[in-house]
Motif scaffolding. Structure first.
Motif, PDB file in Angstrom:
ATOM      1  N   ASP A  82      51.610   2.688  73.431  1.00 15.77           N
ATOM      2  CA  ASP A  82      51.279   1.724  72.387  1.00 15.77           C
ATOM      3  C   ASP A  82      50.682   0.464  72.990  1.00 15.77           C
ATOM      4  OD1 ASP A  82      52.336   3.429  70.452  1.00 15.77           O
ATOM      5  OD2 ASP A  82      54.339   2.576  70.658  1.00 15.77           O
ATOM      6  N   LEU A  83      51.255   0.029  74.094  1.00 15.91           N
ATOM      7  CA  LEU A  83      50.788  -1.185  74.733  1.00 15.91           C
ATOM      8  C   LEU A  83      49.353  -1.036  75.216  1.00 15.91           C
ATOM      9  CD1 LEU A  83      51.847  -4.007  75.558  1.00 15.91           C
ATOM     10  CD2 LEU A  83      52.248  -3.075  77.820  1.00 15.91           C
ATOM     11  N   PHE A  84      49.021   0.159  75.726  1.00 22.53           N
ATOM     12  CA  PHE A  84      47.652   0.390  76.179  1.00 22.53           C
ATOM     13  C   PHE A  84      46.685   0.328  75.000  1.00 22.53           C
ATOM     14  CE2 PHE A  84      44.127   3.179  77.623  1.00 22.53           C
ATOM     15  CZ  PHE A  84      43.730   2.396  78.705  1.00 22.53           C
ATOM     16  N   ALA A  85      47.126   0.817  73.836  1.00 24.96           N
ATOM     17  CA  ALA A  85      46.291   0.731  72.639  1.00 24.96           C
ATOM     18  C   ALA A  85      46.069  -0.727  72.247  1.00 24.96           C
ATOM     19  CB  ALA A  85      46.943   1.496  71.482  1.00 24.96           C
ATOM     20  N   ILE A  86      47.108  -1.560  72.382  1.00 21.99           N
ATOM     21  CA  ILE A  86      46.972  -2.989  72.103  1.00 21.99           C
ATOM     22  C   ILE A  86      45.996  -3.616  73.090  1.00 21.99           C
ATOM     23  CG2 ILE A  86      48.190  -5.206  72.085  1.00 21.99           C
ATOM     24  CD1 ILE A  86      50.660  -3.725  71.118  1.00 21.99           C
ATOM     25  N   TYR A  87      46.082  -3.199  74.342  1.00 23.11           N
ATOM     26  CA  TYR A  87      45.183  -3.708  75.377  1.00 23.11           C
ATOM     27  C   TYR A  87      43.725  -3.413  75.011  1.00 23.11           C
ATOM     28  CZ  TYR A  87      42.696  -3.692  79.870  1.00 23.11           C
ATOM     29  OH  TYR A  87      41.785  -3.884  80.862  1.00 23.11           O
ATOM     30  N   LEU A  88      43.447  -2.186  74.591  1.00 26.45           N
ATOM     31  CA  LEU A  88      42.079  -1.821  74.227  1.00 26.45           C
ATOM     32  C   LEU A  88      41.630  -2.567  72.969  1.00 26.45           C
ATOM     33  CD1 LEU A  88      41.991   2.039  74.828  1.00 26.45           C
ATOM     34  CD2 LEU A  88      40.996   0.237  76.245  1.00 26.45           C
ATOM     35  N   ALA A  89      42.534  -2.695  72.003  1.00 28.68           N
ATOM     36  CA  ALA A  89      42.175  -3.379  70.760  1.00 28.68           C
ATOM     37  C   ALA A  89      41.827  -4.838  71.032  1.00 28.68           C
ATOM     38  CB  ALA A  89      43.323  -3.290  69.754  1.00 28.68           C
ATOM     39  N   GLU A  90      42.553  -5.445  71.960  1.00 30.51           N
ATOM     40  CA  GLU A  90      42.252  -6.836  72.314  1.00 30.51           C
ATOM     41  C   GLU A  90      40.863  -6.935  72.937  1.00 30.51           C
ATOM     42  OE1 GLU A  90      44.601 -10.547  74.373  1.00 30.51           O
ATOM     43  OE2 GLU A  90      44.680  -8.597  75.364  1.00 30.51           O
ATOM     44  N   PHE A 109      46.854 -11.644  68.128  1.00 31.37           N
ATOM     45  CA  PHE A 109      47.185 -10.923  69.345  1.00 31.37           C
ATOM     46  C   PHE A 109      48.094 -11.757  70.256  1.00 31.37           C
ATOM     47  CE2 PHE A 109      44.195  -7.739  68.170  1.00 31.37           C
ATOM     48  CZ  PHE A 109      44.555  -6.626  68.895  1.00 31.37           C
ATOM     49  N   ALA A 110      47.926 -13.063  70.245  1.00 32.29           N
ATOM     50  CA  ALA A 110      48.815 -13.921  71.032  1.00 32.29           C
ATOM     51  C   ALA A 110      50.246 -13.835  70.506  1.00 32.29           C
ATOM     52  CB  ALA A 110      48.319 -15.361  70.996  1.00 32.29           C
ATOM     53  N   GLY A 125      45.970  -8.182  78.900  1.00 25.71           N
ATOM     54  CA  GLY A 125      45.379  -9.243  79.689  1.00 25.71           C
ATOM     55  C   GLY A 125      45.791  -9.266  81.140  1.00 25.71           C
ATOM     56  N   ASP A 126      46.738  -8.400  81.548  1.00 27.37           N
ATOM     57  CA  ASP A 126      47.170  -8.400  82.945  1.00 27.37           C
ATOM     58  C   ASP A 126      46.041  -8.002  83.889  1.00 27.37           C
ATOM     59  OD1 ASP A 126      49.670  -9.307  82.445  1.00 27.37           O
ATOM     60  OD2 ASP A 126      50.706  -7.397  82.730  1.00 27.37           O
ATOM     61  N   LEU A 130      39.784  -3.494  83.845  1.00 26.70           N
ATOM     62  CA  LEU A 130      39.854  -2.062  83.557  1.00 26.70           C
ATOM     63  C   LEU A 130      38.766  -1.615  82.593  1.00 26.70           C
ATOM     64  CD1 LEU A 130      43.711  -1.481  83.200  1.00 26.70           C
ATOM     65  CD2 LEU A 130      42.236  -0.916  85.131  1.00 26.70           C
ATOM     66  N   PHE A 131      38.523  -2.398  81.548  1.00 27.35           N
ATOM     67  CA  PHE A 131      37.538  -2.038  80.530  1.00 27.35           C
ATOM     68  C   PHE A 131      36.697  -3.253  80.166  1.00 27.35           C
ATOM     69  CE2 PHE A 131      40.542   1.392  79.916  1.00 27.35           C
ATOM     70  CZ  PHE A 131      39.741   2.472  79.572  1.00 27.35           C
TER      71      PHE A 131
END
Length: 327
Positions: A82-90, A109-110, A125-126, A130-131
């Motif tokens: 799920d966190l990776f999906a949030i990362y991509l969405a951001e 998102f914050a 944001g870490d 990556l993308f």
């Protein structure tokens, strides 16, 4: 305050106690959770200042309460996937940069990140390397126009717009806004135009002025955006469907195979590596532009009218005078 981040489980505990309407205070909360009063006070300040929780202290009841009855602190149970999906969405937010809603989305998102547990293996944001998302070209929309459109959509109120047509002419329109659409860098509004007495599509970038009226309207039960645009190719739509067959050279065929261009598409492979793409659509304007972008790698087989139209366009382009050093 931004550097202080409490455990989310403790915030959920405080939220639950406040929603029970027993007016808990720092002392009672600290005793039950077995932490200091100062820790609870920092939690309350964090919820109020960072999470926008509508918390107030009642001197009469000697405890905290919510000023908004329906407020509830969000509880996030996030898995790594799920966190990776949030990362991509951001990352995808970049396509909205420059629009009035970009800052609001960044704020959302914050808040999501602020609600995540501390012991997550990775966080949005870490690793920014990556993308990368390359946003499409975007139109320029006046912030007050987009805000007015959203307000009228939510409230089902008519709006008046000063609208500029592609040929530069301007006119005032009264619209019942039915549906908002984001497509290839532009925002559109689909609604009933009182001037034309029909459903029309308007680009927000061409709205010079927009103002909300006090006139309410009822969206017709028969209006179904997905049904209305079911056979579209692009943002334009019509009432009559037509089958289009396009032959693509072997050089272009590889790119055509890689994407789903339309829900109705059918690919017929040819012996020489070329293919024929068949679509059933209800408007030819944007399809015509798309076919032209392929140059001589695309050839319309049907309908004949479209093939003739493209042929005439190509002839006019070939007859245009050469380039100039002057704009």
């Amino acid at each position: 305050m931004a550097k202080y981040k409490p455990q989310h489980t403790r915030l959920l505990f405080i939220d639950r106690k406040i929603r029970e309407k027993r007016f808990p205070n720092c002392a009672s909360l600290a005793e039950e959770w077995e932490v200091s009063d100062r820790t609870i006070q920092r939690d309350i300040d964090y919820m109020r200042n960072e999470l926008d929780a509508p918390i107030e202290y009642s001197a009469k009841e000697r405890g905290y309460h919510y000023t908004e009855e329906q407020y509830r602190l969000p509880a996030l149970n996030i898995r790594e996937s799920d966190l990776f999906a949030i990362y991509l969405a951001e990352k995808l937010l970049t396509q909205y940069e420059g629009t009035p809603i970009y800052d609001n989305l960044r704020s959302v998102f914050a808040k999501i990140e602020a609600c995540l547990p501390d012991k997550m293996p990775i966080r949005p944001g870490d690793d920014p390397g990556l993308f990368t998302v390359l946003p499409p070209f975007t139109t320029v929309i006046a912030p007050e126009v987009l805000t007015t459109v959203f307000d009228c959509l939510r409230a089902s109120t008519q709006m008046e717009i000063e609208y500029r047509s592609p040929d530069g002419e301007t006119a005032w329109r009264t619209i019942d806004p039915y549906h908002g659409v984001r497509f290839e860098g532009d925002w559109y509004l689909v609604g009933h135009c009182h001037l034309r007495q029909a459903i029309r599509t308007f680009s927000l970038a061409r709205m010079i002025t927009a103002r909300q009226t006090k006139e309410q309207f009822v969206r017709p039960a028969s209006f179904d955006f997905h049904k209305l645009f079911g056979s579209h190719f692009g943002i334009h739509w019509g009432t009559d469907e037509v089958e289009v067959r396009i032959h693509f050279s072997p050089r272009a065929a590889a790119y055509i195979r890689e994407r789903r261009w339309h829900p109705s598409q059918r690919l017929d492979e040819q012996h020489d590596g070329s293919l024929v793409l068949t679509l059933t659509i209800n408007h030819l304007l944007e399809l015509k532009r798309w076919i032209l972008s392929w140059g001589d790698d695309a050839r319309v087989l049907a309908p004949r009218d479209l093939a003739d139209d493209l042929r005439q366009t190509a002839m006019r382009m070939a007859a245009m005078p050469g380039g100039s050093d002057h704009p």
